[in-house]
Design an enzyme around this catalytic site. Structure first.
Site, PDB file in Angstrom:
ATOM      1  N   HIS A 273       0.850  -1.191   0.000  1.00  0.00           N
ATOM      2  CA  HIS A 273       0.000   0.000   0.000  1.00  0.00           C
ATOM      3  C   HIS A 273       0.879   1.231   0.000  1.00  0.00           C
ATOM      4  O   HIS A 273       1.940   1.229   0.622  1.00  0.00           O
ATOM      5  CB  HIS A 273      -0.900   0.012   1.248  1.00  0.00           C
ATOM      6  CG  HIS A 273      -2.041   0.944   1.116  1.00  0.00           C
ATOM      7  ND1 HIS A 273      -1.943   2.280   1.395  1.00  0.00           N
ATOM      8  CD2 HIS A 273      -3.306   0.732   0.691  1.00  0.00           C
ATOM      9  CE1 HIS A 273      -3.105   2.850   1.162  1.00  0.00           C
ATOM     10  NE2 HIS A 273      -3.950   1.943   0.730  1.00  0.00           N
TER      11      HIS A 273
ATOM     12  N   ASP B 298      -7.904  -5.486   0.222  1.00  0.00           N
ATOM     13  CA  ASP B 298      -8.385  -6.352  -0.860  1.00  0.00           C
ATOM     14  C   ASP B 298      -7.981  -7.808  -0.685  1.00  0.00           C
ATOM     15  O   ASP B 298      -8.503  -8.678  -1.381  1.00  0.00           O
ATOM     16  CB  ASP B 298      -7.859  -5.834  -2.206  1.00  0.00           C
ATOM     17  CG  ASP B 298      -8.467  -4.490  -2.546  1.00  0.00           C
ATOM     18  OD1 ASP B 298      -9.686  -4.360  -2.397  1.00  0.00           O
ATOM     19  OD2 ASP B 298      -7.731  -3.575  -2.924  1.00  0.00           O
TER      20      ASP B 298
HETATM   21  N1  CMC Z   1       4.021  -7.504  -4.846  1.00  0.00           N
HETATM   22  C1  CMC Z   1       5.349  -7.479  -5.068  1.00  0.00           C
HETATM   23  N2  CMC Z   1       6.118  -6.381  -4.976  1.00  0.00           N
HETATM   24  C2  CMC Z   1       5.517  -5.235  -4.657  1.00  0.00           C
HETATM   25  C3  CMC Z   1       4.125  -5.178  -4.391  1.00  0.00           C
HETATM   26  C4  CMC Z   1       3.382  -6.369  -4.495  1.00  0.00           C
HETATM   27  N3  CMC Z   1       2.072  -6.373  -4.269  1.00  0.00           N
HETATM   28  N4  CMC Z   1       3.792  -3.906  -4.086  1.00  0.00           N
HETATM   29  C5  CMC Z   1       4.920  -3.196  -4.159  1.00  0.00           C
HETATM   30  N5  CMC Z   1       5.967  -3.986  -4.492  1.00  0.00           N
HETATM   31  C6  CMC Z   1       7.365  -3.604  -4.610  1.00  0.00           C
HETATM   32  C7  CMC Z   1       7.634  -2.909  -5.925  1.00  0.00           C
HETATM   33  O1  CMC Z   1       8.024  -3.817  -6.927  1.00  0.00           O
HETATM   34  C8  CMC Z   1       8.723  -1.933  -5.550  1.00  0.00           C
HETATM   35  O2  CMC Z   1       9.949  -2.660  -5.508  1.00  0.00           O
HETATM   36  P1  CMC Z   1      11.350  -1.932  -5.868  1.00  0.00           P
HETATM   37  O3  CMC Z   1      11.543  -0.908  -4.799  1.00  0.00           O
HETATM   38  O4  CMC Z   1      12.335  -3.043  -5.815  1.00  0.00           O
HETATM   39  O5  CMC Z   1      11.189  -1.347  -7.236  1.00  0.00           O
HETATM   40  C9  CMC Z   1       8.383  -1.538  -4.124  1.00  0.00           C
HETATM   41  O6  CMC Z   1       7.623  -2.629  -3.592  1.00  0.00           O
HETATM   42  C10 CMC Z   1       7.549  -0.265  -4.021  1.00  0.00           C
HETATM   43  O7  CMC Z   1       6.436  -0.411  -4.892  1.00  0.00           O
HETATM   44  P2  CMC Z   1       5.697   0.800  -5.586  1.00  0.00           P
HETATM   45  O8  CMC Z   1       4.906   0.290  -6.724  1.00  0.00           O
HETATM   46  O9  CMC Z   1       6.671   1.897  -5.835  1.00  0.00           O
HETATM   47  O10 CMC Z   1       4.743   1.251  -4.396  1.00  0.00           O
HETATM   48  P3  CMC Z   1       3.463   2.126  -4.516  1.00  0.00           P
HETATM   49  O11 CMC Z   1       3.250   2.775  -3.223  1.00  0.00           O
HETATM   50  O12 CMC Z   1       3.556   3.020  -5.706  1.00  0.00           O
HETATM   51  O13 CMC Z   1       2.304   1.065  -4.848  1.00  0.00           O
HETATM   52  C11 CMC Z   1       0.491  -0.413  -4.690  1.00  0.00           C
HETATM   53  C12 CMC Z   1       1.295   0.702  -4.004  1.00  0.00           C
HETATM   54  C13 CMC Z   1      -0.762  -0.686  -3.871  1.00  0.00           C
HETATM   55  C14 CMC Z   1       0.050   0.062  -6.083  1.00  0.00           C
HETATM   56  C15 CMC Z   1       1.363  -1.684  -4.790  1.00  0.00           C
HETATM   57  O14 CMC Z   1       1.747  -2.116  -3.515  1.00  0.00           O
HETATM   58  C16 CMC Z   1       0.661  -2.810  -5.553  1.00  0.00           C
HETATM   59  O15 CMC Z   1       0.721  -2.838  -6.785  1.00  0.00           O
HETATM   60  N6  CMC Z   1      -0.017  -3.763  -4.820  1.00  0.00           N
HETATM   61  C17 CMC Z   1      -0.774  -4.808  -5.466  1.00  0.00           C
HETATM   62  C18 CMC Z   1      -2.124  -4.283  -5.910  1.00  0.00           C
HETATM   63  C19 CMC Z   1      -3.051  -4.090  -4.724  1.00  0.00           C
HETATM   64  O16 CMC Z   1      -3.202  -4.952  -3.876  1.00  0.00           O
HETATM   65  N7  CMC Z   1      -3.715  -2.925  -4.720  1.00  0.00           N
HETATM   66  C20 CMC Z   1      -4.698  -2.587  -3.682  1.00  0.00           C
HETATM   67  C21 CMC Z   1      -4.258  -1.439  -2.835  1.00  0.00           C
HETATM   68  S1  CMC Z   1      -5.208  -1.243  -1.338  1.00  0.00           S
HETATM   69  C22 CMC Z   1      -6.813  -0.863  -1.810  1.00  0.00           C
HETATM   70  C23 CMC Z   1      -6.969   0.335  -2.678  1.00  0.00           C
HETATM   71  O17 CMC Z   1      -6.321   1.355  -2.483  1.00  0.00           O
HETATM   72  O18 CMC Z   1      -7.793   0.249  -3.562  1.00  0.00           O
END
Ligand code: CMC
Length: 451
Positions: free
Chosen positions: A310, A367
């Site tokens: 998140h 989720d």
């Molecule tokens: N699985 C594997 N690696 C992950 C995940 C994941 N679910 N989430 C983040 N990472 C890694 C990502 O690859 C990155 O690694 P590195 O630093 O080596 O490049 C690091 O963690 C930071 O990720 P980010 O994408 O820069 O983080 P963010 O804050 O932009 O993204 C997120 C947040 C929710 C989009 C992401 O965690 C994600 O894609 N999660 C899976 C989708 C999900 O469950 N979404 C629901 C969110 S909660 C409900 C809502 O808001 O609707």
């Protein structure tokens, strides 16, 4: 609002110094007021995805991502999820305080009086392809409401804002349920106003003209809890979308349609459906959760562990904690065994003990368990994100109203760091280089699909 704290920006090349005010919130990080930065320095800030930017001030929802705290108007989410009802929470979010008994009754009565859709709106559904995703229909139908309610489109009028908000809040479950009915080819079921918000939604989804839907009070309680847990989450992508759309003074129906669009993506609300797709794939391909986790970690196929991570929570999402407990209680109550739940728990256990996830602070989010819970209630997967949208409707409306009533309110207009070409001269067609950007096979396929 200005705090005595001041910040200094120093241009280390010229030695020039610029001062900025600090602003203190009631809780959470303070902010540096950089609204005069461009005027003073000719510079912009650069913050893709707004990881360090407070785009507005708000009194609605507070999150402490490090400690896993979520509060609506100061009330902890756990207390609301376990003791309140969704409509009570709607009142709280929209009006700032929990309602008295008479206010609560009056509010519920108002909402009940708006549940029906205009019959002409119902005709809209028939224009969608039979296999349309319910979210696609919701985007269209909610936007279309703006062509029906001309009596409440003057957003500068507080009464219009209130009437439009009541209408949207009341009609959203009807719109989502009808989208589902259309997608499975069943007749639409009209709302029954003696039922409460969650019961009515379940009734509209699952009753048919030939068979009454017997509401299981446990299912209804869980559905209501799911609505409460999704009701607001401060400046997330869909809420920011609603605020941005509303900042141009667009009407709330159009703004909410934009919010639903943003919610649909699998990085946001679409993740609840994606979690079940992920688990189904593990089951279908007879994968071991351990191997799946390794696949996520090696990043070769850019697979993410859906329902994990998140932007704000760097600890266990408090909403996921509540839902995990409800999931376990439900499965115990119904005495059912679920392969999905077993796999989810194994994945959670593996991830929580794995350095990759620990170092990146990746924990289950809302989720992760909501999909499993909804599946146990026999809710079809395509309805998971629409259910999120029904719950989030009140958050979108409250944030939209707060924005319009904010004295500092301005149209949203971010700037950019331009990295493209400059000063090119126009060339006539024969003088230009050929660049094959279209794939013929792919083009043929899209022509066929268009029929
Ligand atoms: N699985 C594997 N690696 C992950 C995940 C994941 N679910 N989430 C983040 N990472 C890694 C990502 O690859 C990155 O690694 P590195 O630093 O080596 O490049 C690091 O963690 C930071 O990720 P980010 O994408 O820069 O983080 P963010 O804050 O932009 O993204 C997120 C947040 C929710 C989009 C992401 O965690 C994600 O894609 N999660 C899976 C989708 C999900 O469950 N979404 C629901 C969110 S909660 C409900 C809502 O808001 O609707």
């Amino acid at each position: 609002m200005i705090d005595e704290k001041r910040f200094k920006l120093v241009d280390t090349k010229t030695g020039k110094e610029y001062e900025f005010d600090g602003i203190k919130g009631s809780i959470g990080p303070d902010v540096i007021n950089i609204s005069s930065l461009y005027k003073k320095t000719g510079l912009f800030t650069y913050d893709p995805g707004f990881t360090s930017t407070a785009a507005c001030n708000s009194k609605i929802t507070y999150i402490d991502g490090e400690k896993g705290i979520l509060q609506y108007r100061g009330y902890p989410i756990e207390e609301l999820a376990n003791s309140s009802s969704h409509l009570e929470v709607c009142y709280l979010l929209m009006h700032g305080e929990l309602p008295s008994e008479s206010d609560k009754n009056e509010f519920e009565e108002i909402i009940k009086n708006h549940t029906l859709l205009n019959e002409q709106i119902i005709q809209f559904y028939r224009g969608f392809r039979r296999d349309a995703h319910p979210m696609a229909m919701m985007i269209g139908i909610v936007g279309a409401l703006s062509s029906f309610y001309h009596d409440s489109l003057n957003i500068e009028d507080p009464e219009h804002r209130m009437i439009a908000s009541h209408r949207i809040l009341a009609k959203m479950p009807t719109i989502a349920a009808m989208a589902y009915k259309y997608s499975v080819g069943q007749p639409f079921v009209y709302p029954v106003n003696k039922l409460n918000y969650a019961d009515n939604f379940l009734h509209m989804c699952f009753a048919t003209p030939t068979k009454e839907y017997e509401i299981n009070p446990l299912f209804s309680k869980i559905m209501d809890q799911i609505f409460i847990l999704h009701a607001d989450h401060e400046q997330n992508a869909s809420t920011s979308t609603v605020r941005t759309a509303g900042s141009s003074l667009a009407n709330p129906y159009a703004c909410l349609s934009a919010g639903i669009s943003s919610l649909w993506g699998k990085s946001h609300g679409g993740a609840n459906e994606a979690v079940i797709d992920m688990i189904d794939e593990i089951v279908l391909n007879d994968l071991k959760p351990k191997d799946f986790i390794e696949e996520v970690k090696n990043k070769k196929n850019k697979i993410r562990l859906m329902g994990f991570g998140h932007r704000v929570y760097k600890s266990y999402d408090p909403r996921a904690k509540v839902l995990k407990k409800s999931t376990e209680d439900l499965f115990k109550d119904l005495k059912i065994k679920s392969k999905e739940l077993e796999i989810a728990k194994e994945i959670e256990e593996l991830a929580l003990n794995d350095t990759y996830f620990k170092e990146k602070n990746l924990y289950p989010n809302v989720d992760f368990y909501s999909g499993i819970l909804l599946k146990a209630l026999d809710i079809p997967t395509t309805m998971f994100t629409p259910i999120f949208a029904v719950g989030r409707t009140v958050g979108w409306l409250s944030q939209w109203k707060e924005m319009i009533e904010d004295e500092e309110f301005k149209i949203t207009r971010p700037r950019q760091l331009f990295t493209g070409n400059k000063d090119k001269s126009y060339k006539k067609v024969p003088d230009r280089e050929k660049k094959s950007i279209f794939n013929l096979l792919w083009l043929k396929k899209t022509f066929l699909n268009n029929q």
